[in-house]
Motif scaffolding. Structure first.
Motif, PDB file in Angstrom:
ATOM      1  N   THR A 103       0.766  -1.320   0.090  1.00  0.00           N
ATOM      2  CA  THR A 103      -0.013   0.043   0.003  1.00  0.00           C
ATOM      3  C   THR A 103       0.905   1.509  -0.095  1.00  0.00           C
ATOM      4  OG1 THR A 103      -0.314  -0.716   2.402  1.00  0.00           O
ATOM      5  CG2 THR A 103      -2.195  -0.759   1.046  1.00  0.00           C
ATOM      6  N   SER A 104       1.938   1.175   0.896  1.00  0.00           N
ATOM      7  CA  SER A 104       2.777   2.544   0.646  1.00  0.00           C
ATOM      8  C   SER A 104       3.767   2.193  -0.221  1.00  0.00           C
ATOM      9  CB  SER A 104       3.564   2.710   2.131  1.00  0.00           C
ATOM     10  OG  SER A 104       4.402   1.241   2.478  1.00  0.00           O
ATOM     11  N   ALA A 105       4.434   1.173  -0.685  1.00  0.00           N
ATOM     12  CA  ALA A 105       5.346   1.121  -1.854  1.00  0.00           C
ATOM     13  C   ALA A 105       4.913   1.544  -3.282  1.00  0.00           C
ATOM     14  CB  ALA A 105       5.709  -0.455  -1.798  1.00  0.00           C
ATOM     15  N   ASN A 106       3.411   1.268  -3.418  1.00  0.00           N
ATOM     16  CA  ASN A 106       2.898   1.861  -4.714  1.00  0.00           C
ATOM     17  C   ASN A 106       1.907   2.775  -4.554  1.00  0.00           C
ATOM     18  OD1 ASN A 106       4.175  -0.694  -5.447  1.00  0.00           O
ATOM     19  ND2 ASN A 106       2.544  -2.096  -5.699  1.00  0.00           N
ATOM     20  N   ALA A 107       2.388   3.627  -3.331  1.00  0.00           N
ATOM     21  CA  ALA A 107       1.391   4.577  -3.280  1.00  0.00           C
ATOM     22  C   ALA A 107       1.593   5.826  -4.171  1.00  0.00           C
ATOM     23  CB  ALA A 107       1.524   5.514  -1.943  1.00  0.00           C
ATOM     24  N   SER A 108       2.525   6.056  -4.719  1.00  0.00           N
ATOM     25  CA  SER A 108       2.519   7.143  -5.677  1.00  0.00           C
ATOM     26  C   SER A 108       2.640   6.668  -7.191  1.00  0.00           C
ATOM     27  CB  SER A 108       4.185   7.635  -5.629  1.00  0.00           C
ATOM     28  OG  SER A 108       4.514   7.824  -4.234  1.00  0.00           O
ATOM     29  N   GLY A 109       2.121   5.513  -7.493  1.00  0.00           N
ATOM     30  CA  GLY A 109       1.730   4.991  -8.789  1.00  0.00           C
ATOM     31  C   GLY A 109       2.968   4.141  -9.199  1.00  0.00           C
ATOM     32  N   TRP A 110       2.863   3.015 -10.182  1.00  0.00           N
ATOM     33  CA  TRP A 110       3.638   2.154 -10.512  1.00  0.00           C
ATOM     34  C   TRP A 110       5.027   2.594 -10.973  1.00  0.00           C
ATOM     35  CZ3 TRP A 110       5.892   1.456 -15.352  1.00  0.00           C
ATOM     36  CH2 TRP A 110       5.343   2.387 -16.259  1.00  0.00           C
ATOM     37  N   LEU A 111       5.070   3.880 -11.153  1.00  0.00           N
ATOM     38  CA  LEU A 111       6.527   4.321 -11.663  1.00  0.00           C
ATOM     39  C   LEU A 111       7.558   4.505 -10.483  1.00  0.00           C
ATOM     40  CD1 LEU A 111       6.082   7.070 -14.153  1.00  0.00           C
ATOM     41  CD2 LEU A 111       7.433   5.145 -14.454  1.00  0.00           C
ATOM     42  N   TRP A 112       7.052   4.934  -9.330  1.00  0.00           N
ATOM     43  CA  TRP A 112       7.799   5.088  -8.183  1.00  0.00           C
ATOM     44  C   TRP A 112       7.491   4.017  -7.115  1.00  0.00           C
ATOM     45  CZ3 TRP A 112      10.198   9.349  -9.589  1.00  0.00           C
ATOM     46  CH2 TRP A 112       9.467   9.957 -10.269  1.00  0.00           C
ATOM     47  N   LEU A 113       8.817   3.378  -6.678  1.00  0.00           N
ATOM     48  CA  LEU A 113       8.945   2.616  -5.597  1.00  0.00           C
ATOM     49  C   LEU A 113       8.991   3.502  -4.293  1.00  0.00           C
ATOM     50  CD1 LEU A 113       8.916  -0.149  -4.549  1.00  0.00           C
ATOM     51  CD2 LEU A 113      11.228  -0.397  -5.203  1.00  0.00           C
ATOM     52  N   THR A 114       8.207   3.395  -3.449  1.00  0.00           N
ATOM     53  CA  THR A 114       8.273   4.270  -2.270  1.00  0.00           C
ATOM     54  C   THR A 114       8.065   3.286  -0.948  1.00  0.00           C
ATOM     55  OG1 THR A 114       6.089   4.871  -2.552  1.00  0.00           O
ATOM     56  CG2 THR A 114       7.781   6.501  -3.127  1.00  0.00           C
ATOM     57  N   PRO A 115       9.138   2.387  -0.449  1.00  0.00           N
ATOM     58  CA  PRO A 115       8.774   1.525   0.169  1.00  0.00           C
ATOM     59  C   PRO A 115       7.886   1.865   1.672  1.00  0.00           C
ATOM     60  CG  PRO A 115      10.962   1.684   0.034  1.00  0.00           C
ATOM     61  CD  PRO A 115      10.454   2.745  -0.781  1.00  0.00           C
ATOM     62  N   VAL A 116       8.087   3.021   2.150  1.00  0.00           N
ATOM     63  CA  VAL A 116       7.316   3.316   3.489  1.00  0.00           C
ATOM     64  C   VAL A 116       6.824   4.603   3.255  1.00  0.00           C
ATOM     65  CG1 VAL A 116       7.631   4.064   6.000  1.00  0.00           C
ATOM     66  CG2 VAL A 116       9.396   2.433   4.861  1.00  0.00           C
ATOM     67  N   ALA A 117       7.250   5.667   2.611  1.00  0.00           N
ATOM     68  CA  ALA A 117       6.803   6.941   2.410  1.00  0.00           C
ATOM     69  C   ALA A 117       7.453   7.541   1.316  1.00  0.00           C
ATOM     70  CB  ALA A 117       6.434   7.981   3.504  1.00  0.00           C
ATOM     71  N   ALA A 118       6.815   8.444   0.600  1.00  0.00           N
ATOM     72  CA  ALA A 118       7.640   9.275  -0.552  1.00  0.00           C
ATOM     73  C   ALA A 118       8.720  10.073  -0.140  1.00  0.00           C
ATOM     74  CB  ALA A 118       6.494   9.977  -1.520  1.00  0.00           C
ATOM     75  N   GLU A 119       8.584  10.625   1.006  1.00  0.00           N
ATOM     76  CA  GLU A 119       9.721  11.846   1.266  1.00  0.00           C
ATOM     77  C   GLU A 119      10.780  10.907   2.068  1.00  0.00           C
ATOM     78  OE1 GLU A 119       6.622  12.043   2.301  1.00  0.00           O
ATOM     79  OE2 GLU A 119       6.386  11.886   4.398  1.00  0.00           O
ATOM     80  N   ARG A 120      10.309   9.740   2.423  1.00  0.00           N
ATOM     81  CA  ARG A 120      11.359   8.735   3.060  1.00  0.00           C
ATOM     82  C   ARG A 120      12.358   8.270   1.982  1.00  0.00           C
ATOM     83  NH1 ARG A 120      13.418   6.769   7.883  1.00  0.00           N
ATOM     84  NH2 ARG A 120      15.249   6.387   6.451  1.00  0.00           N
ATOM     85  N   ALA A 121      12.152   7.851   1.043  1.00  0.00           N
ATOM     86  CA  ALA A 121      12.845   7.175  -0.229  1.00  0.00           C
ATOM     87  C   ALA A 121      12.006   6.803  -1.175  1.00  0.00           C
ATOM     88  CB  ALA A 121      13.809   5.887   0.420  1.00  0.00           C
ATOM     89  N   SER A 122      12.502   7.005  -2.445  1.00  0.00           N
ATOM     90  CA  SER A 122      11.922   6.646  -3.337  1.00  0.00           C
ATOM     91  C   SER A 122      13.183   6.225  -4.460  1.00  0.00           C
ATOM     92  CB  SER A 122      11.155   7.873  -4.072  1.00  0.00           C
ATOM     93  OG  SER A 122      12.030   8.753  -4.438  1.00  0.00           O
TER      94      SER A 122
END
Lengths: 680, 316
Positions: A521-540
């Protein structure tokens, strides 16, 4: 599709067994046997892969009880997402390798009968699948043995070399010591599940719901961990691995290195998370430490090797180490009830298992193609293969890039996830762990950098430069079947690297089952292009954009700066104006790894001797230079030699009992009987 | 409308700036170096003249080389430009900066190095192999150290995204953190090693006993050499900007604020000029060290970075 995934995978196991059974009937027609049996194997591997993928996608648990086996001890079978995931990895690579084998095994025709190879190959595949499907300790051990014994025969396939027989023997011994440890662990768990007097506790479902005292749970975990670690080739229990993997035929090495080791990883995850429900954080600490040691030592030993397949085998020790590091982290997080982090670390471990299967399979297949055409494994006398092997060379390059953990290939994604789980650890409440974890991150970073160095050596010395050998061998490109197997594995590496969000979304059900949390849910939160394991501002990380970005810039620059008007001229390479460059003057594998020997030499047992031959006319100049280098596993002397010596010593002492006279043996039986009567 | 166009505008501005400013930085360093050694300098624009000369020269290839050798300059250039689009140099609000966090950024530099080392072994002479082996020795020690150093920064801001790291540092009050001090020291040592400057490598030597980077690119000529030289200049520029973005981000433009741009440009120019002076001072007072002293140098950097991380865990 009417059949459940479990039925499908059983169907594939049966197909493997049938193929193994009918192979001897065709042994008079070897060419037909190879085509037919490996086509069959690839079909059944494909079915098993489908079943595994379906099982993970559906996220369901299937159970079947087979009423065969001993009376009152039926075989329990179960396919849940965890075993489905490993079944998918194993059979997907099995599918690629079966296709590859159609071409590769043909090389043995005329040298030796391939019938045993075909029989044990199929038994081996069936054994690995059954290990995953079994849901009771008894059937697990039967399948485990089927896998171990059939792979022993595959290692010994070319049994005319003493070295191969020795490797096979070592493998067999170590596999069985490991099996005994696993058996003891299951015995403990079964005993606490339902008493030591009856057998009803031997199913995994009984073990799952039993409540063991902490001390015994720890003992059971440690027994299982070291038992599986023996199979996985964890340092210092790895001694069999660099001996056995290189001597097996390359398609079997690919299977053993790529996926057989994964059954041990499966075992560790199954026991730690599913059966024993990780209780103490230091279990994870132990796994983490062994993982770190394996990763660093594995890659350092790999760097020292000149034998292509041996190098790849040591690199498997490294990758198993990396997988264990993530598993260890996941266990630590789980024990502190940090679900999301545990799920992230477990995802890194599973992802790396998948990646390692694909790229190591590809690399071993490539090594097989090289072996096939050069008839040797020694990199020191190879070179320039890129000019002759137009297909194998770029495919191997992809494999090397993936194994070095470079984006946008798959090795990087799992390395990145591992780093992310390391960096999220400050939330841990234990200060000892807070000391251990930075060091762990440092060692993982070191491993990654050394792996890149190692694979530059592999590719640079084998495929680039000029031919280093004394004789000019005619190099032939691998046939179509071999190429096809490698191409599919390379595409899998690329797909796993460029579309990590889909893969994570697909397999997220496994951490959800084991640690009750998921990251998709968090890893794909920003769409399939972006892998954001915990949160987008944490790491992408956006693998597709890195891939497209580099590609677009390269194409733009190429268009801009490549002028057609100026032809490119070919001239001899710069020789300092002296002339007479020979191919033997190139950097070789030994010289490439010289800085590493110098920096990390204290970890090895290195013997380096140099002899000069003096020129009688010009005594200032040496006319001959003989360099001898011997590098040995230091651990062999510390860890294995004492055991081997001790067991020989005991065996000699015990052998005094044997005199070869029947009277004495009768006396022994009589004394035994008396003792039993007295004490019983 | 302006809000949507702003990040794209900043992104393109930044890429163009990386391409142009990198040779300027190198020209600045060379000019300072000439002055410090009492020579007349060729001016700050000399690197541009060198590059344009190389672009119009003929490309000559060694007999044995394969497509790896010819593809490498393009791959190296592509990877470096991509890295330039990701690091927050002018603004923290770049559309591409989420493409890769700091770990992926280090890996993107690693791609360039991987191919450079492969191209070096492709030639089939002792020089190439020697350069590749030495370069990989340096990088295999520098890469873990650089990761450890940036990990420490990312622990402070609890993020590995570069933009976010810079943003956290600028928006929080200035406190002296021992972990950052260690990490910064380590980063300086590594940046020197990674960009091939004295005392690790000498970019202006062709003596076979000492060269590392130059040994790898010995066979390149014409536009290939131009691309590699240019990406090398960008690498120096990017490492300087990476250091600025992770340790001294004050002045980088925030989101949606075009008025901050002139300030950001000025601050960047100032910081880079200082970095250039620092490089020149080091190169003037130190001699190049022996190749096998480099592991000690980098081991020290690794130790510092690990200390930084430990001190974050223990003290902060």
């Amino acid at each position: 599709m009417q059949n459940s995934p479990l039925e499908l995978s059983l169907l594939s196991v049966i197909l493997f067994l049938i193929t193994a059974a009918i192979a001897p009937m065709l042994s008079s027609r070897q060419g037909l046997l190879i085509k037919l049996s490996f086509t069959f194997s690839s079909v059944s591997a494909f079915i098993a892969a489908m079943s595994g993928f379906m099982s993970v996608s559906a996220g369901t648990v299937d159970r079947i009880t087979l009423l065969i086996g001993l009376p009152d001890l039926p075989f329990y079978l179960r396919l849940d997402p965890l075993s489905g995931f490993f079944a998918a990895i194993i059979s997907l690579l099995g599918f690629f390798i079966s296709i590859y084998s159609i071409g590769y095994v043909r090389a043995f025709i005329g040298h030796r009968s391939v019938t045993p190879l075909v029989v044990f190959y199929n038994l081996f595949m069936a054994g690995m699948l059954l290990v995953l499907l079994s849901d009771d300790a008894y059937f697990f051990m039967v399948s485990w043995e089927l896998m171990a014994v059939s792979s022993f025969f595959l290692v010994c396939f070319e049994d005319d070399h003493a070295q191969n027989r020795r490797a096979g023997f070592l493998y067999l011994i170590m596999a069985h010591i490991g099996a005994v440890l696993i058996l003891l662990s299951f015995g403990l768990m079964a005993g606490f599940a339902n008493g030591f007097e009856n057998f009803s506790g031997y199913t995994f479902s009984a073990m799952r719901y039993s409540h063991m005292p902490d001390v015994w749970a720890t003992v059971a975990f440690l027994l299982a961990f070291f038992g599986f670690a023996m199979k996985a080739g964890v340092f210092p229990l790895h001694a069999w691995l660099p001996e056995a993997h290189p001597v097996a035929p390359s398609n079997v090495s690919a299977l053993m290195s790529g996926v057989m080791l994964k059954t041990a990883i499966y075992g560790i995850i199954r026991v730690a998370f599913d059966l024993l429900h990780v209780s103490d954080w230091w279990w994870g600490g132990i796994v983490l430490i062994f993982g770190l040691i394996s990763a660093v030592m594995g890659v350092l030993y790999a760097l020292m090797q000149n034998d292509l397949k041996r190098l790849l085998a040591y690199s498997s020790v490294e990758n198993i180490g990396l997988i264990l590091v993530s598993i260890g982290l996941a266990m630590i997080f789980k024990s502190f009830n940090m679900g999301v982090l545990a799920s992230l670390a477990l995802m890194a471990a599973l992802y790396h298992s998948f990646n390692h299967a694909m790229f190591k399979g590809l690399l071993f297949m490539g090594a097989g193609a090289v072996l096939h055409s050069t008839h040797q494994r020694n990199m020191e006398s190879m070179g320039g293969l890129i000019h002759k092997m137009k297909w194998t060379a770029p495919l191997m390059l992809l494999g090397c890039l993936a194994a070095s953990g470079l984006p946008p290939l798959n090795g990087f994604v799992s390395e990145w996830l591992t780093f992310q789980s390391f960096l999220l650890s400050p939330a841990l409440p234990s200060s000892l762990l807070n000391l251990l974890i930075p060091l762990g991150a440092a060692l993982v970073a070191l491993t990654g950098a050394l792996a890149a160095r190692c694979y530059i050596k592999v590719y640079g010395v084998t495929f680039l430069g000029r031919w280093r050998g004394e004789h000019n061998t005619v190099i032939q490109e691998a046939g179509w079947a071999m190429r096809l197997g490698m191409i599919m594995a390379a595409l899998a590496c690329l797909a796993l690297g460029v579309f990590p969000t889909f893969v994570i979304g697909w397999m997220d059900v496994i951490p959800e089952m084991l640690v009750e949390a998921k990251i998709s849910t968090s890893a794909n939160a920003s769409g399939w292009l972006w892998l954001t394991p915990v949160a987008a501002e944490r790491a992408s990380y956006s693998a597709p954009l890195v891939f497209l970005g580099v590609l677009a810039i390269i194409l733009a620059i190429y268009k801009a700066f490549r002028s057609k008007s100026m032809p490119v001229r070919r001239v001899p390479a710069w020789d300092c104006g002296l002339g007479g460059l020979t191919n033997r003057m190139q950097y070789s594998s030994t010289s490439f790894s010289m800085p590493t020997r110098r920096i990390y030499g204290f970890l090895f047992n290195i013997k380096e001797t140099v002899k000069y031959g003096v020129n009688p006319y010009l005594p200032m100049f040496n006319n001959k230079f003989i360099y001898h280098l011997k590098i040995r596993d230091r651990i062999w002397h510390i860890f294995y030699k004492p055991f081997a010596d001790a067991s020989f010593w005991i065996a000699r002492r015990v052998s005094r009992l044997q005199h070869g006279r029947i009277q004495i043996y009768l006396l022994y039986s009589f004394i035994t009987l008396i003792i039993l009567l007295v004490f019983a | 409308m302006i809000n949507e166009a702003y990040p794209v505008f900043m992104e393109s501005l930044q890429v163009i700036m990386v391409l142009v400013a990198a040779p300027l930085l190198v020209g600045w360093i060379r000019m300072l170096k000439c002055w410090s050694q009492g020579r007349t300098s060729a001016g700050i624009f000399q690197p541009f003249r060198d590059l344009s000369k190389l672009f119009i020269k003929e490309t000559v290839l060694a007999e044995n080389v394969s497509w790896i050798f010819t593809a490498t300059p393009y791959i190296v250039f592509g990877a470096t430009v991509l890295a330039g689009a990701i690091i927050p140099i002018l603004s923290v609000d770049l559309p591409l900066s989420a493409t890769a966090d700091i770990i992926a950024l280090v890996a993107i530099f690693a791609i360039a190095r991987f191919f450079m080392a492969l191209a070096a072994t492709d030639i089939g002479t002792a020089f190439g192999g020697m350069g590749a082996s030495r370069e990989m020795m340096v990088s295999s020690l520098a890469e873990p150290a650089v990761l450890m150093s940036v990990f420490t920064v990312s622990l402070v801001s609890s993020s590995t995204s570069l933009s976010h790291m810079a943003h956290t540092l600028t928006s929080s009050p200035i406190v002296l953190r021992p972990s950052l001090a260690f990490a910064f020291l380590a980063f300086v040592l590594i940046a020197i090693a990674e960009t091939g400057r004295i005392p690790v490598d000498n970019p202006s030597t062709h003596l076979e006993l000492t060269m590392i980077h130059e040994a790898m690119i010995l066979e390149y000529s014409g536009r290939h050499l131009a691309l590699i030289e240019w990406s090398n200049m960008m690498k120096l520029f990017l490492f300087a900007s990476l250091g600025i973005a992770s340790f001294f981000p004050w002045g980088i433009a925030g989101a949606d604020n075009i008025k901050m741009l002139p300030m950001a440009l000025l601050a960047l120019a100032l910081k880079l000029a200082l970095a250039g002076i620092f490089v020149v001072v080091i190169e003037t007072v130190l001699a190049k060290m022996r190749v096998f002293r480099v592991p000690e140098f980098l081991g020290f950097a690794f130790l510092l970075a690990t200390l930084g991380m430990l001190s974050h865990f223990i003290l902060e």
